[in-house]
Design a protein around this motif. Structure first.
Motif, short mmCIF file in Angstrom:
data_model
loop_
_atom_site.label_atom_id
_atom_site.label_comp_id
_atom_site.label_asym_id
_atom_site.label_seq_id
_atom_site.Cartn_x
_atom_site.Cartn_y
_atom_site.Cartn_z
N ILE A 194 1.16 -3.83 -7.21
CA ILE A 194 -0.21 -3.87 -7.74
C ILE A 194 -0.67 -5.29 -8.08
N ASP A 195 0.25 -6.25 -8.08
CA ASP A 195 -0.10 -7.63 -8.44
C ASP A 195 0.53 -8.59 -7.44
N ARG A 196 -0.31 -9.19 -6.60
CA ARG A 196 0.19 -10.11 -5.57
C ARG A 196 0.85 -11.35 -6.14
N GLU A 223 0.83 -1.21 0.00
CA GLU A 223 0.00 0.00 0.00
C GLU A 223 0.86 1.26 0.00
N LEU A 224 1.98 1.22 0.72
CA LEU A 224 2.87 2.38 0.75
C LEU A 224 3.53 2.60 -0.60
N MET A 225 3.87 1.51 -1.28
CA MET A 225 4.49 1.64 -2.60
C MET A 225 3.53 2.30 -3.58
N THR A 248 10.12 -0.33 -11.97
CA THR A 248 9.08 -1.11 -12.65
C THR A 248 8.76 -2.39 -11.89
N LEU A 249 9.79 -3.09 -11.44
CA LEU A 249 9.56 -4.32 -10.67
C LEU A 249 8.83 -4.03 -9.36
N THR A 250 9.20 -2.93 -8.71
CA THR A 250 8.58 -2.57 -7.44
C THR A 250 7.10 -2.27 -7.62
N VAL A 251 6.76 -1.47 -8.60
CA VAL A 251 5.36 -1.11 -8.84
C VAL A 251 4.56 -2.34 -9.27
#
Length: 205
Positions: free
Chosen positions: A181-183, A115-117, A174-177
């Motif tokens: 958003i995708d578990r 959620e913080l990301m 990109t990897l972080t986002v």
């Protein structure tokens, strides 16, 4: 230049310490009870600050979320890379240690960190200068690591240190986002793929 002991510097240090205390209290409460069920009053009580002190740092809880995401997740590049430069001798070793460090961070992340990301980029929308400063700081840190390797002869000179650093930062963001958003996003497999790509494009040894 101000002396470290001047009242201005002491006041700034206290301000930063208070902000950090509020963020740490909020993170603890968010992780324990969720963001929606955590009130500003609860955060103030946990941090042992008055509400007016909270509002002197954050206008609302949304701003706190963005600030917390930035400080916990997007402001670690420079201290991490400084340690890598000190502890490891070659560019390959530094890149290996960097991926190991990032994987250990992801292994420890929780729902609140996702959620913080997601919240952090929203705070950038209201503060593009902060976004520019953090992005440029990360790129500059990686650029120094690569430039040191180019000077030592163990990093390729085909591309500039700055463009290679931009590639690293863009990939990691990109990897972080994607993970946030995708578990089901296979972030560890992607980090291993990134490890190989960085070494192939950057390392000369």
């Amino acid at each position: 230049m101000n002396n470290p002991d001047t009242p201005i510097d002491r006041r700034q240090k206290r301000k930063l310490a208070t902000r950090a205390r509020i963020e740490e209290a909020a993170y603890t409460l968010f992780k324990r009870g969720g963001i929606e069920d955590t009130s500003i009053e609860m955060i103030c009580r946990e941090a042992d600050v008055a509400r007016r002190t909270f509002y002197s740092h954050f206008p609302n809880k949304h701003a706190l979320l963005g600030g917390l995401g930035v400080s916990r997740l997007y402001s670690q590049a420079e201290p991490m890379l400084r340690q890598l430069m000190e502890k490891h001798r070659t560019t390959r070793e530094r890149l290996e240690a960097m991926i190991d460090y990032i994987e250990s961070r992801f292994a420890a992340f929780d729902t609140i960190d996702r959620e913080l990301m997601i919240s952090a980029p929203a705070s950038f929308a209201n503060n593009p200068e902060q976004q520019r400063r953090i992005s440029r700081g990360a790129i500059d840190s990686f650029s120094r690591l690569i430039a040191a390797g180019q000077e030592a002869g163990d990093a390729r000179r085909q591309f500039s240190a700055d463009i290679l650093a931009s590639m690293i930062v863009g990939t990691l963001n990109t990897l972080t986002v994607s993970w946030a958003i995708d578990r089901d996003y296979p972030v560890f497999a992607k980090l291993e793929e990134a490890r190989g790509m960085f070494e192939a494009l950057i390392c000369a040894d």
